[in-house]
Design an enzyme around this catalytic site. Sequence first.
Site, short mmCIF file in Angstrom:
data_model
loop_
_atom_site.label_atom_id
_atom_site.label_comp_id
_atom_site.label_asym_id
_atom_site.label_seq_id
_atom_site.Cartn_x
_atom_site.Cartn_y
_atom_site.Cartn_z
N SER A 1 16.67 -33.16 18.38
CA SER A 1 16.40 -34.07 17.29
C SER A 1 17.04 -35.44 17.55
O SER A 1 16.86 -36.02 18.62
CB SER A 1 16.88 -33.46 15.97
OG SER A 1 16.47 -34.19 14.85
N ASP B 1 5.32 -30.42 15.54
CA ASP B 1 6.50 -31.09 15.00
C ASP B 1 6.24 -32.58 14.86
O ASP B 1 5.64 -33.21 15.75
CB ASP B 1 7.69 -30.83 15.94
CG ASP B 1 9.00 -31.37 15.41
OD1 ASP B 1 9.06 -31.74 14.23
OD2 ASP B 1 9.97 -31.43 16.19
N HIS C 1 10.43 -27.91 13.56
CA HIS C 1 11.44 -28.75 14.23
C HIS C 1 12.68 -27.94 14.65
O HIS C 1 13.51 -28.43 15.40
CB HIS C 1 11.84 -29.87 13.28
CG HIS C 1 12.75 -30.90 13.85
ND1 HIS C 1 12.42 -31.69 14.94
CD2 HIS C 1 14.02 -31.29 13.50
CE1 HIS C 1 13.42 -32.52 15.21
NE2 HIS C 1 14.40 -32.28 14.36
#
Length: 508
Positions: free
Chosen positions: A298, A361, A417
């Site tokens: 991320s 995602d 995610h």
Amino acid sequence: MAITLPNMVLSLKGHRHSTPFPSKKPPPSPLLRRKNLFQGAETPPPVIPKVLSKTTGSMTSIIKELDREEQKEKEEEQSNERKLSDYWREIQGQDDWVGMLDPIDPLLRSELIRYGEMAQSCYDAFDFDPFSKYCGTCRFIRRRFFDSLGLTSLGYDVTRYLYATSNINLPNFFKKSRWPKVWSRNANWIGYVAVSNDETSERLGRRDITIAWRGTVTRLEWIADLMDFLRPISSDKIIPCPDPTVKAEAGFLDLYTDKDENCRFCKYSAREQILTEVRKLIYQYPNEELSITITGHSLGSALAILSAYDIVETGLNLTDDGRAVPVCVFSFSGPRVGNIRFKERLEGLGVKVLRVVNVHDTVPKVPGLFFNEQVPKLVQKMAEGLPWCYSHVGIELELDHKNSPFLKDASAPTNFHNLEAHLHLLDGYHGKGKRFVLSSKRDIALVNKAADFLKDHHLVPPFWRQDENKGMVRNQEGRWVQPERPKLDDHPPDMHHHIKHLGLPSDS
């Protein structure tokens, strides 16, 4: 008498592994026996009852499926017999992973999962409970970091914890305690630097320096905090770059380079902490083969790419005898970091980046939702001066959670995610269009550790990972209290020496 299909399959498997006809000759190979059974040959086939003739087609497909499974297991065993120490440069992207992604190389898959687990450890170790007076810290002492997480087998020693200041425009990345007296008001723990021990280094074929960055622990709100405009990397004269057109997202740059002189943990920037530690470790092992591997998920993925660029741009990966230590990034579900010139500069410097993404995602699609590397070249050229034209870097490995029979088809975007879900998908990925089969039997329950993504019939509770009693213990008086923790690591005393040697500007 009726004979069930499973019994028939077992019976046929028995034919495949026995000598059907007495002979002094060696028994025919399994392949030849199968040919005799179903395709006809000079050797007469075994007699199959007529009542089973209708099931022959089904049995044939089942046995073929069993054969494919056996062959796949043999290929896996043969691949795993290769020594990682002989192939580590290819695993680290020496040839840009050509021919290693489809089908995926088993050694590469296992290494991606291993580094993904090191990124995941940043989440598992982070104290993000606002009711904890240690909110924003790592829950474990550095010397027992991997032991505390049950990751002793990794064979790495954490040499340094990394901190960043919250005085930037990414507030959802940071967590603060509600206690009036806390360990720090402006700092957050954001990852660590680790180095492989002697035994692991021998297995890897080199001494591996790993930097693991923490991502955000708040769902996806941090995307809204992106300033979403590009800034020249050299604008603050902090990161050296001879090309002013090389730009990166402003929020990422701030998080990487900002510091707070009034905070003992943030008086040095994350950049200074990383560069000085990497320099120290490179000089600590002067005659060894080395690698620098950076991983993150991320927002941590963006910081991994930015720090990898910085290490090579400053020449920190060059040894005294002129060798270039290879620098590789294993990125998981990361956003775009910079513009096209940043991509060209980073790749031209030799930084290798492999980005693992779930195609469903949203995070890898930002920033630069409209102007990015996927638009026509003419549009890229026209938009390259805009502060919103971004480009991904490196090589992308696409995964699809809909290929996993273990995961829910319809789920929350945050699950798409989730890092543990990515590691699960890696474990079952063999190549595009190939069947999803778990290769290392990695526990599927890990997917639901901080998510609700597994199908309900697996009976794994969602969000099952919890601290016992939320960290509360009974004191001598029988009251439930938060225990005191050992003194948090400060910066090493030789920081000034390394900063001065690197020529970094510092007022500390």
